[in-house]
Each structure stands twice: as structure tokens, then as C-alpha cells.
Design an enzyme around this catalytic site. Structure first.
Site, PDB file in Angstrom:
ATOM      1  CG  ASP A 142      76.442 -77.986   5.722  1.00 56.48           C
ATOM      2  OD1 ASP A 142      77.084 -78.314   4.704  1.00 56.48           O
ATOM      3  OD2 ASP A 142      76.527 -78.598   6.795  1.00 56.48           O
ATOM      4  CG  HIS A 219      78.716 -81.368   4.315  1.00 58.84           C
ATOM      5  ND1 HIS A 219      78.306 -80.579   5.361  1.00 58.84           N
ATOM      6  CD2 HIS A 219      79.679 -82.184   4.809  1.00 58.84           C
ATOM      7  CE1 HIS A 219      78.993 -80.907   6.458  1.00 58.84           C
ATOM      8  NE2 HIS A 219      79.834 -81.876   6.145  1.00 58.84           N
ATOM      9  CB  SER A 548      80.073 -83.015   9.048  1.00 59.30           C
ATOM     10  OG  SER A 548      80.938 -81.946   8.800  1.00 59.30           O
TER      11      SER A 548
END
Length: 773
Positions: A142, A219, A548
Site C-alpha cells: 500500500d 490509505h 480497499s
């Protein structure tokens, strides 16, 4: 014939890739994939890569300068800057499996674990859950990690790092391994060569980023804490969603591989960097990989995709890889990450909502959905005052300012609320009330401007009130509240990418759905929650939505299962997750498909919604070894020579496609998908009893038939004994109708009275030209 077809396909695929390459540059980053590591020695393998590359360069020095990565730990390949002619020459070499351009993939961007049944009340926890993933390492591919977050601090009683771990924490900008890493966060690497070749040197002045494993976009911190974050009490977003935050496997170790970098707030991940992360992670000793990125169809061939190559080699080493399905729904056939050796996760809601009160003129109240922490007070205005035809888009703005106004905008085809947000913000509006179809209103952290979501009916009521008012009504919007027990839940969210797979429709994708809406998880405190420069708020927890977010939920469950069942293969883990999933919501009705008023099908939710506690004890599993995928590779068009290059040698493994018979439906997958049923077909499945092995167990099979298809199971009874824990059965499908282009759905369930082992059945009868009874 298959060999000729595949060779022709690769020439066509490479030609198309080269055609679409930028003509302003003479070279691009290509990935040259050679298959398994023949030497089992990184140094020798790297020397081989230079030797191969030297064949298309004037000197060995030129070859060395062109190379970005030598993938030499877990498989063999390299990425390098090449011209189109050099790439073509390499693709024709016997030892090369594939050559493909390195593309840029995109990210698919609390209460959820309680909703899944993983409670913190120890009096309600099953004995197997006490392990909570201890000594299992979850690799997160990520945007990095914020190591100071409480989610990544080691807790008292955490054992030393497993001796099998070979990974490292790499030093970088504002990332000191001695301070950042511990017994919880045990690995941190970053990969930048592919990104910088594609976009130039990392710009950290006007585009905030860290040249290290430290996370700016947030994220990666969010997904890592969702999968395996430590328990943290009193987590909330300005008091909204308050509770105890933790990952699915809160005692698992976390290893971060930063492969995605921010460009104007958008995470971009190059395939050259992704494959380098796979090469390291498999060698480091991770047990589960969580990867929330992908590319919108058209999909590349399986071995012209870094994600599919990396996950194939992970599978061979017993490492489960979990991918997000993508956010391109609700249209069909846009699902991503569809390889049969990995898990693909759709996104669904949980039973938590954020009602936000709208009061007009102090005497009329209506409830919307939002995540707003401060009261808003102004005047309500109609969109037509500021936008041509009342369509809230920047191109329709008539240059009138909406200062102090909360603008009421309505959904129109092609107009999503993000477009309306930008338009109203540009017009200096105070807030936005966005009315959209009944299936779409979902609370969200206001990205550009405070936004309330209401359905079309509510929006019409507000619009009528506004039309009947002699002057603009005073509108007062209260801070959002948190309500638990919202029904219906779960619902597959409208943007979750749907099946069938556009490249292999005979393998059902997505596999499963999991929570992916308004997930509260850890966040870098130096990063605004909306990523907008004008947002001056600082938070340690933030809400995010997308597949996600659903992906790390399944990764966390995978870590838990690995801890409880350390000997299970990735296929066994996938089987347990899929066959124990449920297809009814909290009100015992069918799970709705967001974007419509209908119930979900397997193309929306795969086998159903994940049920972690049931998955720990599935009763039966559909297991697969590397050799079981050879039928799929043969049917896809790969030759024996190519398969031998990518499959680890093992006794009894037959790579000769001449010995492989039957359609892909015969692959021992936990679901059955037949996309072209013209005449009766018989499919084989093998199950293994993983329940109590000390006594005889009897399972009875039942089929729910798809419309117009006769389903016969033989035998209908499976008897397992301590000495015979594996049994096979056969499913015969016979079309009973004339049809074309229509999928129908059913299921096969095996039960011993306690376990219910369910497999989705997806059939497209395609016999309109030759139908006879």
C-alpha cells in the site's frame, strides 16, 4: 494448436502494448518474466538477468544501467528501460515466459469487527479466537504506514519476533527503524524506482510525500490497522463512530511494503515496484498479503500482470493473497484481480449509520446521512439559481456566488456527488444537500464541502418546501450521530465491481464480500482527513470507503485462520471463507445489491458475506495444490514448456497439457461457474473433512437448481471415517430451456446437521441455435 494460438496472442498483446506506448519517448519500463528461480541463488539469478539483457544492448554496462529491479529472491525476472524493438526480441527468447509494459495501478479507495461477530467480550469469544493471529505476519502492499499510531504499538505479552522472519525495516525520510519498528510492526520497505521512471523524481515540495515507508496518503495506515491493528480504546472521528478500534487479527505482526505514491492526492502504484515487493515479501516470510489496488478492464493476461504473477508464486509457497475487487460497479464484468489462485473481495455495508438532522425554518425536520462534526447554519437554495438547468457541475456554473447558502442538488445520469461538491465549493457555497437514488445515499467524510446525502423522495420533499417558501428557508444542520442496528445490513454497495470475470468467466469472481463502507481506522495525524490542502483538521482516526477497505477485513480473517489452522493451504483458507459465507441480511431477507432494488447475485457478492467464526470451523474444504491449477493454465493456452518454467518442481506434478482433460469448471474451486452450457455436462469436486476426525461423519447433499437447469448430485451422501477424510462427488448439469445470454443462479449445500457447506452455482445456458428436448 493451443501453442500456436498462445504465441499469436502474445505477439498481438505485445504489439497492442507497443502501439499505445507514448511516441515521444524511445524507451519505457518493461517487465521480463522468466518464471521460477532456477538457481535458488539471488546473485546467480541477477547475473543471468544481466546476461539476458545484454543480448539487446551494445554492452553489459548499458544493460546494467537500464535495469531497475532484478527479481531474484522468490521468482525470476527483471524490469528495465527498453525500446519496443528490444522488448520484442526478449519476448521471442525461449527462456522468457512473458514481456509486458509496466502499467500504473490505482488504489481502491471499529464497528465492522463487531458486526462480523469478532467481539471483544471474552465471555462470548470462542476458544479458537483467543489466538487472534499470533505469530502470523500480514504483508500490506500500500502507501506505507504511520508507525507512531497506537495501532502499531506492541502490547504487553507479545512474544518475540518469529525466528522464521527474514524481513527488515529500511531507513528513510523521517523513518528510523530503531524507533519505528517493534514486535508489532516488524518490517517496512519502500519501492520507488518504477514510479520515478514513469513520473520523474518524487516531488515532495508541492506534493507531500515521504521518501521512505512512512505514509502520507493515509490509505496504507488505514488498511494495515484494519487487517491487523492492535486494540485501541476510544477511537473516533471527532466523537463520531466512537469505540474500540482493532484489526481482525490484533496480535498478528505487520510488515509494510510501500509501493503506491501520491500524485495530487491519488495513489499510483507501478507494476515494476509491485513485483519487487512480491519478490521481497515472499522471501521475508509473510503468511498473508493484503493488496488493495488494481486496474480497470480490459484485463491483461494472467502472466502479463505483476499482481497475478506475484500471487501465483505466493500460492506456491503457501501464502494467501487477498485483493480488492475494484470500485467500478454496478455495471457487470468490471471486476478486477480475477486469478483463481487469489481471493477477490467485494464491498458491503455494516449495521452502522450516521443520521444527520436537517431543520428548515425551525419547524420542518428531515434526516439525511453524513459525517459532519460541526453545526451548519445558513439559507437553503435551489441549484437552478447557480447552475444551468439545475445540474450541479462546474461546466454549468453561471458565475453567481452561493455564499452562505446550502445548495440542494439532484442526481442526474453521469453526475456523481463528487462533481456536485466541486461545483458548489467553487461557487463559495456553505454546504450541499445531494438527492440521489434510494440505493446510493451513503454518509461520507466531506471531501470538498459539508455534504448531506438524501434519497430522491426526501430531496423532492425538500425541493417542494423550498418552492412553496416566500423567501429562502433557514437551514440548520446538526452534527452527525452514530446509530447501530441499521437495517438492511449488509448490502453490497453500488460501486463495488461486479462479475462475471471478463477474462475467465468460468471462475466466479468476486469470491466474497466484506465491510467496506465508512470503516474507521488509523490515520496519519499530519494528513488532512479529506487530503484537501484547505482542510486544516488533524485526526488520528478516519473514515474511508471502498473495496480497499473490505480487502483488509478478509486479510485479517485469513491471518486468524492461519493461526488456528497453520497447515492449511491458501485454497483451504479461501474455501473456508467462501463456503461458510451467508446470503441473508440481519432481517433474514436476501442481501440487497446496491445500485438496484433487487437481491444480490454471486456476481455482486461472490459466495456471500464473510462469517469469520463459521470460517474457523467449516466442516469441509475444497483444497487445491499448485498441480490443480495446471488444468486452468492448459485451458488458457500455456504450453508444457511455459508451465514448467512457472511451476515449482515437485514429484507427481504433471505439466503435460495432453494429459489434462475437461473444462475449467472441473478445477476444485469452492464455487461452480459454467458460462456456456449447451448440453449436459458433469463436473467433479473433491472435499476434505476438517471437522472432528475421530468419528464417522455423514454429509447430505442438496441442490438449489438455477432456472431452466436440472442439477443431479452423485452420490447424494458422503461418509467420512477416521481413515477416509477425502471424498469426491459429481454434479451433472442439463439445460431444460432454450436460452442465450442469461445467467441463472443456484447452489449446492452439504450438511452434517451442524455444518452447512455452501457453493454458489452460476450457469449460462447458451443453446438457442441447437436446442432440442
Amino acid at each position: 494448436m493451443a501453442t500456436c494460438h498462445l504465441q499469436s496472442f502474445w505477439v498481438l498483446f505485445l504489439a497492442v502494448s507497443l502501439y499505445f506506448a507514448h511516441t515521444t519517448s524511445t524507451s519505457h519500463v518493461y517487465i521480463v518474466y522468466l518464471g521460477i528461480n532456477q538457481f535458488h541463488d539471488p546473485i546467480l539469478t541477477s547475473k543471468l538477468h544481466i546476461q539476458v539483457l545484454s543480448d539487446v544492448f551494445a554492452s553489459e554496462e548499458d544493460a546494467k544501467r537500464s535495469i531497475l529491479y532484478s527479481y531474484s529472491n522468490s521468482f525470476s525476472g527483471f524490469s528495465a528501460k527498453l525500446s519496443s524493438s528490444q522488448a520484442t526480441i526478449l519476448a521471442r527468447m525461449d527462456r522468457v515466459v512473458s514481456v509486458f509494459r509496466s502499467k500504473t495501478l490505482k488504489l481502491h479507495t471499529t464497528r465492522s469487527w463487531d458486526f462480523l461477530g469478532l467481539t471483544l467480550d471474552e465471555t462470548l469469544v470462542t476458544p479458537m479466537e483467543f489466538t487472534n493471529g499470533q505469530d502470523v505476519v500480514v504483508g500490506i502492499f500500500d502507501t506505507g504506514v504511520w508507525p507512531e499510531s497506537e495501532s502499531f504499538q506492541e502490547k504487553p505479552g507479545m512474544r518475540p519476533i518469529p525466528s522464521s522472519w527474514k524481513g527488515v525495516c529500511v531507513e528513510g525520510e523521517k523513518f528510523e527503524p530503531a524507533k519505528a519498528c517493534n514486535r508489532k510492526l516488524i518490517g517496512a520497505r519502500y519501492y520507488l524506482k518504477g514510479f520515478e521512471q514513469e513520473y520523474g523524481p518524487l516531488n515532495m515540495s508541492g506534493n507531500p510525500e515521504y521518501r521512505s515507508a512512512r505514509d502520507f496518503l493515509g490509505h496504507g495506515t488505514h488498511t494495515a490497522s484494519t487487517a491487523a491493528g492492535s486494540m485501541v480504546k476510544n477511537a473516533s472521528f471527532f466523537g463520531i463512530g466512537q469505540g474500540t478500534a482493532r484489526g481482525g487479527a490484533p496480535w498478528a505482526r505487520v510488515a509494510v511494503y510501500k509501493i503506491c505514491w501520491g500524485i495530487n492526492g491519488v495513489g499510483s502504484c507501478t507494476e515494476a515496484d509491485i513485483l519487487a515487493a512480491f519478490d521481497d515479501a515472499l522471501h521475508d516470510g509473510v503468511h498473508v498479503i493484503s493488496a488493495s489496488f488494481g486496474a480497470t478492464p480490459p484485463l491483461s493476461p494472467f502472466f502479463a500482470s505483476s499482481a497475478d504473477i506475484g500471487s501465483f508464486h505466493a500460492m506456491q509457497l503457501g501464502i494467501a493473497v487477498v485483493f480488492s475487487a475494484g470500485n467500478d460497479g454496478p455495471e457487470p464484468s468490471l471486476v478486477q484481480n480475477v486469478a483463481p489462485w487469489s481471493l477477490c473481495v467485494a464491498a458491503s455495508t455494516i449495521d452502522r449509520s450516521f443520521p444527520t438532522e436537517i431543520v428548515l425554518d425551525s419547524n420542518f425536520t428531515i434526516m439525511g446521512q453524513s459525517i459532519i462534526s460541526k453545526e451548519i447554519k445558513g439559507r437553503l437554495a435551489n441549484a437552478i439559481t447557480y447552475f444551468v438547468d439545475g445540474v450541479c457541475s462546474l461546466g454549468n456554473w453561471n458565475r453567481k456566488l452561493a455564499t452562505g447558502r446550502v445548495v440542494l442538488c439532484f442526481y442526474t445520469p453521469g453526475l456523481v456527488y463528487e462533481i456536485a461538491q466541486v461545483a458548489v465549493k467553487t461557487a463559495k457555497g456553505l454546504g450541499l444537500i445531494f438527492a440521489e437514488p434510494f440505493t446510493k445515499p451513503i454518509a461520507d467524510v466531506d471531501d470538498d464541502i459539508p455534504t448531506l446525502h438524501v434519497d430522491i423522495n426526501q430531496g423532492t420533499i425538500i425541493g417542494n418546501y423550498l418552492a412553496e417558501s416566500l423567501k429562502l428557508p433557514v437551514v440548520q444542520i446538526s452534527p452527525s450521530k452514530t446509530i447501530i442496528g441499521k437495517s438492511p445490513a449488509p448490502t453490497v454497495v453500488y460501486f463495488s465491481s461486479r462479475g462475471p470475470s471478463s477474462i475467465s468467466p468460468d471462475i466466479l469472481k468476486p469470491d466474497i464480500t466484506a465491510p467496506g463502507i465508512n470503516i474507521l481506522a488509523a490515520w496519519p495525524p499530519q494528513t488532512p482527513p479529506t487530503l484537501q490542502p484547505s482542510d486544516d483538521r488533524l485526526v488520528r482516526w478516519n473514515f474511508q470507503s471502498g473495496t480497499s477497505m473490505s480487502c483488509p477485513h478478509v486479510s485479517g480473517v485469513g491471518a486468524l485462520l492461519k493461526s488456528v489452522h497453520p497447515g492449511w493451504s491458501p485454497a483451504a483458507t479461501r474455501s473456508a471463507i467462501m463456503t461458510t459465507a451467508y446470503t441473508r441480511d440481519a432481517s433474514h431477507d436476501s442481501i440487497l445489491a446496491g445500485g438496484s432494488m433487487a437481491g444480490s447475485t454471486p456476481f455482486d457478492m461472490g459466495a456471500g458475506h464473510i462469517n469469520p467464526l463459521k470460517a474457523m470451523d467449516p466442516g469441509l474444504i475444497y483444497d487445491m495444490k499448485t498441480s490443480d491449477y495446471i488444468l486452468f493454465l492448459c485451458n488458457t493456452g500455456y504450453t508444457q514448456e511455459q508451465i514448467e518454467r512457472i511451476v515449482l518442481p515437485s514429484s507427481g506434478v504433471d505439466t503435460n497439457c495432453k494429459n489434462m482433460h475437461g473444462p475449467n469448471a472441473n478445477i476444485n474451486y469452492p464455487s461452480i461457474s459454467v458460462p456456456n452450457l449447451r448440453s449436459p455436462i458433469t463436473i467433479k469436486r473433491t472435499v476434505r473433512n476438517v471437522g472432528c476426525g475421530k468419528k464417522t461423519t455423514v454429509y447430505f447433499g442438496v441442490a438449489k437448481e438455477p432456472d431452466g437447469v436440472e442439477v443431479v448430485i452423485w452420490p447424494r451422501v458422503l461418509i467420512f471415517s477416521p481413515s477416509k477424510q477425502e471424498k469426491s462427488y459429481y454434479v451433472t448439469l442439463k439445460p431444460l430451456k432454450k436460452s442465450e445470454g442469461r445467467y441463472d443462479f443456484g447452489e449446492i449445500v452439504w450438511s452434517d446437521g451442524f455444518h452447512h457447506v455452501r457453493s454458489p452455482l452460476v450457469v449460462l445456458v447458451n443453446n438457442s441455435d441447437d436446442f432440442t428436448i
